[in-house]
Every structure is written in C-alpha cells, then in structure tokens.
Scaffold this motif. Sequence first.
Motif, PDB file in Angstrom:
ATOM      1  N   TYR A  77     -46.501 -58.195 -63.673  1.00 41.60           N
ATOM      2  CA  TYR A  77     -45.484 -58.738 -64.570  1.00 41.60           C
ATOM      3  C   TYR A  77     -45.432 -60.266 -64.604  1.00 41.60           C
ATOM      4  O   TYR A  77     -44.604 -60.831 -65.311  1.00 41.60           O
ATOM      5  CB  TYR A  77     -44.110 -58.182 -64.189  1.00 41.60           C
ATOM      6  CG  TYR A  77     -43.984 -56.705 -64.479  1.00 41.60           C
ATOM      7  CD1 TYR A  77     -43.978 -56.235 -65.781  1.00 41.60           C
ATOM      8  CD2 TYR A  77     -43.895 -55.779 -63.436  1.00 41.60           C
ATOM      9  CE1 TYR A  77     -43.873 -54.881 -66.053  1.00 41.60           C
ATOM     10  CE2 TYR A  77     -43.782 -54.422 -63.698  1.00 41.60           C
ATOM     11  CZ  TYR A  77     -43.762 -53.972 -65.013  1.00 41.60           C
ATOM     12  OH  TYR A  77     -43.663 -52.630 -65.280  1.00 41.60           O
ATOM     13  N   GLY A 131     -45.616 -63.808 -65.653  1.00 38.97           N
ATOM     14  CA  GLY A 131     -45.749 -64.421 -66.969  1.00 38.97           C
ATOM     15  C   GLY A 131     -45.148 -63.626 -68.109  1.00 38.97           C
ATOM     16  O   GLY A 131     -45.146 -64.096 -69.252  1.00 38.97           O
ATOM     17  N   LYS A 132     -44.630 -62.436 -67.824  1.00 41.56           N
ATOM     18  CA  LYS A 132     -44.012 -61.632 -68.881  1.00 41.56           C
ATOM     19  C   LYS A 132     -42.726 -62.327 -69.347  1.00 41.56           C
ATOM     20  O   LYS A 132     -41.937 -62.797 -68.540  1.00 41.56           O
ATOM     21  CB  LYS A 132     -43.693 -60.225 -68.365  1.00 41.56           C
ATOM     22  CG  LYS A 132     -43.165 -59.281 -69.442  1.00 41.56           C
ATOM     23  CD  LYS A 132     -42.964 -57.876 -68.863  1.00 41.56           C
ATOM     24  CE  LYS A 132     -42.298 -56.932 -69.850  1.00 41.56           C
ATOM     25  NZ  LYS A 132     -43.161 -56.618 -70.993  1.00 41.56           N
ATOM     26  N   GLU A 133     -42.549 -62.368 -70.637  1.00 41.21           N
ATOM     27  CA  GLU A 133     -41.394 -63.076 -71.216  1.00 41.21           C
ATOM     28  C   GLU A 133     -40.079 -62.457 -70.762  1.00 41.21           C
ATOM     29  O   GLU A 133     -39.928 -61.241 -70.736  1.00 41.21           O
ATOM     30  CB  GLU A 133     -41.483 -63.034 -72.744  1.00 41.21           C
ATOM     31  CG  GLU A 133     -40.410 -63.840 -73.442  1.00 41.21           C
ATOM     32  CD  GLU A 133     -40.540 -63.768 -74.957  1.00 41.21           C
ATOM     33  OE1 GLU A 133     -40.189 -62.718 -75.527  1.00 41.21           O
ATOM     34  OE2 GLU A 133     -40.986 -64.758 -75.563  1.00 41.21           O
ATOM     35  N   HIS A 134     -39.134 -63.309 -70.405  1.00 40.82           N
ATOM     36  CA  HIS A 134     -37.819 -62.832 -69.984  1.00 40.82           C
ATOM     37  C   HIS A 134     -37.155 -62.088 -71.136  1.00 40.82           C
ATOM     38  O   HIS A 134     -37.325 -62.475 -72.306  1.00 40.82           O
ATOM     39  CB  HIS A 134     -36.943 -64.014 -69.540  1.00 40.82           C
ATOM     40  CG  HIS A 134     -35.711 -63.591 -68.818  1.00 40.82           C
ATOM     41  ND1 HIS A 134     -34.570 -63.199 -69.478  1.00 40.82           N
ATOM     42  CD2 HIS A 134     -35.437 -63.468 -67.502  1.00 40.82           C
ATOM     43  CE1 HIS A 134     -33.649 -62.859 -68.600  1.00 40.82           C
ATOM     44  NE2 HIS A 134     -34.146 -63.009 -67.389  1.00 40.82           N
ATOM     45  N   HIS A 144     -34.160 -64.175 -74.945  1.00 42.42           N
ATOM     46  CA  HIS A 144     -35.077 -65.057 -75.656  1.00 42.42           C
ATOM     47  C   HIS A 144     -34.501 -66.470 -75.773  1.00 42.42           C
ATOM     48  O   HIS A 144     -34.045 -66.901 -76.827  1.00 42.42           O
ATOM     49  CB  HIS A 144     -35.383 -64.474 -77.041  1.00 42.42           C
ATOM     50  CG  HIS A 144     -36.023 -63.131 -76.978  1.00 42.42           C
ATOM     51  ND1 HIS A 144     -36.029 -62.230 -78.024  1.00 42.42           N
ATOM     52  CD2 HIS A 144     -36.687 -62.509 -75.958  1.00 42.42           C
ATOM     53  CE1 HIS A 144     -36.663 -61.123 -77.664  1.00 42.42           C
ATOM     54  NE2 HIS A 144     -37.075 -61.270 -76.417  1.00 42.42           N
ATOM     55  N   TYR A 145     -34.547 -67.176 -74.692  1.00 44.15           N
ATOM     56  CA  TYR A 145     -34.010 -68.532 -74.630  1.00 44.15           C
ATOM     57  C   TYR A 145     -35.118 -69.563 -74.840  1.00 44.15           C
ATOM     58  O   TYR A 145     -36.300 -69.273 -74.646  1.00 44.15           O
ATOM     59  CB  TYR A 145     -33.345 -68.763 -73.264  1.00 44.15           C
ATOM     60  CG  TYR A 145     -34.345 -68.877 -72.141  1.00 44.15           C
ATOM     61  CD1 TYR A 145     -34.784 -70.119 -71.715  1.00 44.15           C
ATOM     62  CD2 TYR A 145     -34.889 -67.742 -71.531  1.00 44.15           C
ATOM     63  CE1 TYR A 145     -35.722 -70.241 -70.702  1.00 44.15           C
ATOM     64  CE2 TYR A 145     -35.828 -67.851 -70.523  1.00 44.15           C
ATOM     65  CZ  TYR A 145     -36.234 -69.104 -70.118  1.00 44.15           C
ATOM     66  OH  TYR A 145     -37.173 -69.224 -69.136  1.00 44.15           O
ATOM     67  N   LYS A 146     -34.719 -70.792 -75.230  1.00 43.32           N
ATOM     68  CA  LYS A 146     -35.695 -71.864 -75.434  1.00 43.32           C
ATOM     69  C   LYS A 146     -35.533 -73.011 -74.450  1.00 43.32           C
ATOM     70  O   LYS A 146     -36.412 -73.867 -74.346  1.00 43.32           O
ATOM     71  CB  LYS A 146     -35.587 -72.385 -76.872  1.00 43.32           C
ATOM     72  CG  LYS A 146     -36.009 -71.350 -77.909  1.00 43.32           C
ATOM     73  CD  LYS A 146     -35.867 -71.871 -79.326  1.00 43.32           C
ATOM     74  CE  LYS A 146     -36.301 -70.808 -80.328  1.00 43.32           C
ATOM     75  NZ  LYS A 146     -36.038 -71.224 -81.731  1.00 43.32           N
ATOM     76  N   ASN A 172     -29.462 -61.593 -77.679  1.00 42.03           N
ATOM     77  CA  ASN A 172     -30.537 -62.252 -78.423  1.00 42.03           C
ATOM     78  C   ASN A 172     -30.185 -62.380 -79.902  1.00 42.03           C
ATOM     79  O   ASN A 172     -30.447 -63.403 -80.535  1.00 42.03           O
ATOM     80  CB  ASN A 172     -31.848 -61.478 -78.271  1.00 42.03           C
ATOM     81  CG  ASN A 172     -32.470 -61.620 -76.896  1.00 42.03           C
ATOM     82  OD1 ASN A 172     -32.235 -62.602 -76.197  1.00 42.03           O
ATOM     83  ND2 ASN A 172     -33.251 -60.645 -76.490  1.00 42.03           N
ATOM     84  N   GLU A 226     -36.251 -69.377 -63.896  1.00 37.94           N
ATOM     85  CA  GLU A 226     -36.743 -69.836 -65.187  1.00 37.94           C
ATOM     86  C   GLU A 226     -36.857 -71.354 -65.245  1.00 37.94           C
ATOM     87  O   GLU A 226     -37.651 -71.891 -66.023  1.00 37.94           O
ATOM     88  CB  GLU A 226     -35.823 -69.324 -66.305  1.00 37.94           C
ATOM     89  CG  GLU A 226     -35.721 -67.802 -66.384  1.00 37.94           C
ATOM     90  CD  GLU A 226     -37.058 -67.129 -66.638  1.00 37.94           C
ATOM     91  OE1 GLU A 226     -37.758 -67.542 -67.586  1.00 37.94           O
ATOM     92  OE2 GLU A 226     -37.412 -66.191 -65.886  1.00 37.94           O
TER      93      GLU A 226
END
Length: 214
Positions: free
Chosen positions: A21, A23-26, A29-31, A52, A130
């Motif tokens: 897992y 590198g899997k995107e959290h 969906h934050y920037k 989101n 993060e």
Amino acid sequence: MDLFEETKDWAAILRPLIAKYKGKEHPLHYKNIYQLLVMVVLAAQDSDANINKVTVDFFIKYPDMEALSKANTAELTEALAKVRFHSNKIAWLQEIAETVKEDKNIPGTMKELVALKGVGRKSANVILREAGADAEGILVDLHVLRVAPRLGISKGKNADKVEKDLMAALPKNMWGEIGMALSFLGRETCRPTNPKHSECIVSVHCEYCHLHKN
C-alpha cells in the motif's frame, strides 16, 4: 496450545503489507495540510466519500486558514449542511482557525495537534504522516480497530489500547505507514462480514482467518 504465541515477529509479517500500500492515495482527497486538517475534523462519524464531495466547493470559498477564520457560522452552516454533526464541527473549525490563524502555523507535533478542538490521536497521526513528519504514534481508525485484533497483534477493544499494542510490537520506523496499510487492508479485504481470506497477504499469520476460514 495456541498456535499464535506472542513471540511472532510482527514487523517481518507486516512489512509486505506496507510495501503493498506504499504510495496509495489517502481516501480523503486533500491538496495541502490545511485541507487535510479541515477534512479530518469533518470526517469524524461521516464517510470519506461524503467529505470529499462536500469540500470541493468549500475549499473554493475558503482556500486557506485565513479565509476560514473570517467566515461566520451562518456561512459555514450553509456550506457544510450535508456533513453529519456539522454544528459541532463548525464550532471546532472556528476555534481551530482562531487559534492557528494561518496555514503556516498548523502544528507539526502530536501534542500541539491534539490540543486543537476536534483533533484526536487518529487525526493527528494522519496529519503527521501526510505532512512527512516523524511518526509519534500509529493511526487507528475503525478499520484498524477491527483488523489488528483479528490478526492477533492486539486484544484491545478501543483505539488507545490497539495503538499502544501496535507501537509496542513494531519498530518506530514502521509507525508512520502501518496504520494506513492496515486501514486499506480493512477497507478492501478484511471487511466486517465475509472477509476475503484468499486475497489477504497476511492470512497465514491471522488468528481470525485460522478460526473462521473453514
């Protein structure tokens, strides 16, 4: 008598899970860290998918902590009406914005983060991970709270106990990643009902699997 003794090398067992897992995107969906802080506060007892969706327009209107600090309760209520328990969460966000004032002042330690309204250890662990900061604990969300006892790494019934057991069983260099790895395992494979034992890469070491597979 028990095949699963406490002498298991959990670090060796769980490293493949981190590798899977990494590198899997959290799920949120934050920037940036401002957005993540707002989203983890809003996500308590709500779904990541809903947060989101709701925050797309919210962050256009309130792009940073300074803008949020200038928003009144009525404006925030209109923007966040679809968030569960939004009244409490709006009050927390207003207090956070009043305290922090600017994005650059968002805390970078566990002690400072949990001092903010609406931010517990789970949320603080997410933010630290993060942000690329040194881990001071291990994220325990509702998925980890289910998966860790199933594996046999903890007998805890609450997040604090499960986190302490995980921290005791694993070296600190795994703390930052293992929480999300276990969470993803819980979301995708180790579901509350009908867990997918055949797809689980740690099933051979899992107490629950051995008790319920057949």
